[in-house]
Design a protein around this motif. Sequence first.
Motif, PDB file in Angstrom:
ATOM      1  N   LYS A 120       0.960  -1.159   0.014  1.00 17.47           N
ATOM      2  CA  LYS A 120       0.092  -0.028   0.189  1.00 17.47           C
ATOM      3  C   LYS A 120       1.088   1.467   0.316  1.00 17.47           C
ATOM      4  O   LYS A 120       0.558   2.878  -0.824  1.00 17.47           O
ATOM      5  CB  LYS A 120      -0.689  -0.289   0.825  1.00 17.47           C
ATOM      6  N   ALA A 121       1.957   1.124   1.129  1.00 14.47           N
ATOM      7  CA  ALA A 121       2.830   2.372   1.212  1.00 14.47           C
ATOM      8  C   ALA A 121       4.109   2.762  -0.371  1.00 14.47           C
ATOM      9  O   ALA A 121       3.893   3.535  -0.366  1.00 14.47           O
ATOM     10  CB  ALA A 121       3.842   2.228   2.478  1.00 14.47           C
ATOM     11  N   GLY A 122       3.793   1.181  -1.104  1.00 13.95           N
ATOM     12  CA  GLY A 122       5.113   1.696  -2.478  1.00 13.95           C
ATOM     13  C   GLY A 122       4.211   1.536  -3.143  1.00 13.95           C
ATOM     14  O   GLY A 122       4.985   1.900  -4.769  1.00 13.95           O
ATOM     15  N   CYS A 123       3.243   1.310  -3.729  1.00 20.94           N
ATOM     16  CA  CYS A 123       1.836   1.287  -5.045  1.00 20.94           C
ATOM     17  C   CYS A 123       2.332   2.846  -5.582  1.00 20.94           C
ATOM     18  O   CYS A 123       2.043   3.494  -5.039  1.00 20.94           O
ATOM     19  CB  CYS A 123       1.138   0.669  -4.157  1.00 20.94           C
ATOM     20  N   PRO A 124       2.984   2.656  -6.622  1.00 19.64           N
ATOM     21  CA  PRO A 124       2.923   4.054  -7.256  1.00 19.64           C
ATOM     22  C   PRO A 124       1.498   4.917  -6.998  1.00 19.64           C
ATOM     23  O   PRO A 124       1.326   6.355  -6.780  1.00 19.64           O
ATOM     24  CB  PRO A 124       3.171   4.178  -8.481  1.00 19.64           C
ATOM     25  N   VAL A 125       0.173   4.272  -7.710  1.00 20.04           N
ATOM     26  CA  VAL A 125      -1.231   4.814  -7.345  1.00 20.04           C
ATOM     27  C   VAL A 125      -1.191   5.771  -6.444  1.00 20.04           C
ATOM     28  O   VAL A 125      -1.439   6.855  -5.550  1.00 20.04           O
ATOM     29  CB  VAL A 125      -2.040   4.422  -7.973  1.00 20.04           C
ATOM     30  N   SER A 126      -0.835   4.647  -5.145  1.00 19.85           N
ATOM     31  CA  SER A 126      -1.290   4.643  -3.710  1.00 19.85           C
ATOM     32  C   SER A 126       0.112   6.152  -3.659  1.00 19.85           C
ATOM     33  O   SER A 126      -0.806   7.424  -2.937  1.00 19.85           O
ATOM     34  CB  SER A 126      -0.537   3.512  -2.531  1.00 19.85           C
ATOM     35  N   LYS A 127       0.621   5.902  -3.448  1.00 22.59           N
ATOM     36  CA  LYS A 127       1.120   7.663  -3.870  1.00 22.59           C
ATOM     37  C   LYS A 127       1.117   8.668  -4.400  1.00 22.59           C
ATOM     38  O   LYS A 127       0.857  10.224  -3.770  1.00 22.59           O
ATOM     39  CB  LYS A 127       2.712   7.436  -4.452  1.00 22.59           C
ATOM     40  N   ALA A 128       0.630   8.542  -5.317  1.00 24.39           N
ATOM     41  CA  ALA A 128       0.430   9.576  -6.583  1.00 24.39           C
ATOM     42  C   ALA A 128      -1.549  10.672  -5.689  1.00 24.39           C
ATOM     43  O   ALA A 128      -2.096  11.210  -5.815  1.00 24.39           O
ATOM     44  CB  ALA A 128      -0.876   8.943  -7.810  1.00 24.39           C
ATOM     45  N   LEU A 129      -1.575   9.466  -4.724  1.00 27.49           N
ATOM     46  CA  LEU A 129      -3.340   9.752  -3.777  1.00 27.49           C
ATOM     47  C   LEU A 129      -3.336  10.020  -2.449  1.00 27.49           C
ATOM     48  O   LEU A 129      -3.711   9.662  -1.826  1.00 27.49           O
ATOM     49  CB  LEU A 129      -3.835   8.563  -4.484  1.00 27.49           C
ATOM     50  N   ALA A 130      -1.606  10.241  -2.597  1.00 31.09           N
ATOM     51  CA  ALA A 130      -1.409  10.502  -0.706  1.00 31.09           C
ATOM     52  C   ALA A 130      -2.064  11.697  -0.479  1.00 31.09           C
ATOM     53  O   ALA A 130      -2.005  11.447   0.799  1.00 31.09           O
ATOM     54  CB  ALA A 130       0.013  10.805  -0.947  1.00 31.09           C
ATOM     55  N   GLY A 131      -2.598  12.585  -0.731  1.00 28.26           N
ATOM     56  CA  GLY A 131      -3.965  12.948  -0.035  1.00 28.26           C
ATOM     57  C   GLY A 131      -4.960  12.979   0.146  1.00 28.26           C
ATOM     58  O   GLY A 131      -5.301  13.119   1.021  1.00 28.26           O
ATOM     59  N   THR A 132      -5.304  11.223  -0.494  1.00 27.67           N
ATOM     60  CA  THR A 132      -6.748  10.581   0.243  1.00 27.67           C
ATOM     61  C   THR A 132      -5.616   9.895   1.520  1.00 27.67           C
ATOM     62  O   THR A 132      -5.568   9.310   1.323  1.00 27.67           O
ATOM     63  CB  THR A 132      -7.199  10.465  -1.386  1.00 27.67           C
ATOM     64  N   THR A 133      -7.432   9.730   2.380  1.00 22.60           N
ATOM     65  CA  THR A 133      -6.925   8.535   3.291  1.00 22.60           C
ATOM     66  C   THR A 133      -7.569   7.142   2.306  1.00 22.60           C
ATOM     67  O   THR A 133      -8.397   7.051   1.545  1.00 22.60           O
ATOM     68  CB  THR A 133      -8.282   8.715   4.152  1.00 22.60           C
TER      69      THR A 133
END
Length: 142
Positions: A120-133
Motif C-alpha cells: 500500500k505504501a509503495g504502490c505508485p497509485v497510492s503514492k499519487a493519491l497520498a492526499g486521500t485517506t
Amino acid sequence: MATTRTATTQWKGALLDGSGAVSLDSSGVGTFDVSWPSRAEQANGKTSPEELIAAAHSSCYSMALSHGLAQAGTPPQTVETRADVTFQPGEGITGIVLSVRAQVPGITAEQFQTAAETAKAGCPVSKALAGTTITLNAELLA
C-alpha cells in the motif's frame, strides 16, 4: 525507462446536463461514456473518474503486492484487490478502501499483513493519491 499513458475525454455541455466520453488512447481498449449523474448518482452503464481511479488503484496495488511477496520468496497463487473510491459532491474524493484477498503458500498472517501494508505504501497509485485517506483490509486465504 519511463512510460506515458494517455486518455482523452471529449465533453459537451455544462456539468449537470452535459456528457462526455473518455477514450483509453494508449491501449485502445475502448471509449467509455461519462456524465455527472453517473458520477454523483447511479452509474447507469456509464463510468466516472472515481471508477477509473478504482481500476488504476486495484490493479497497481495487486501488482505491488505480488511483486513484494515474490521478492520475499513467497509468490502468491492469487491476489484479488477491490478498490472502493468514495466521491462526495461538493467535497470530492473522501476516501479509498482497498480490500485484498490472496492465497500465498508459506506465509503467516502477520507476514501477509506486513507485505500488504508495504505494498500500500509503495504502490505508485497510492503514492499519487497520498492526499486521500486510504484504508486497507487484507485477508490471507487458506
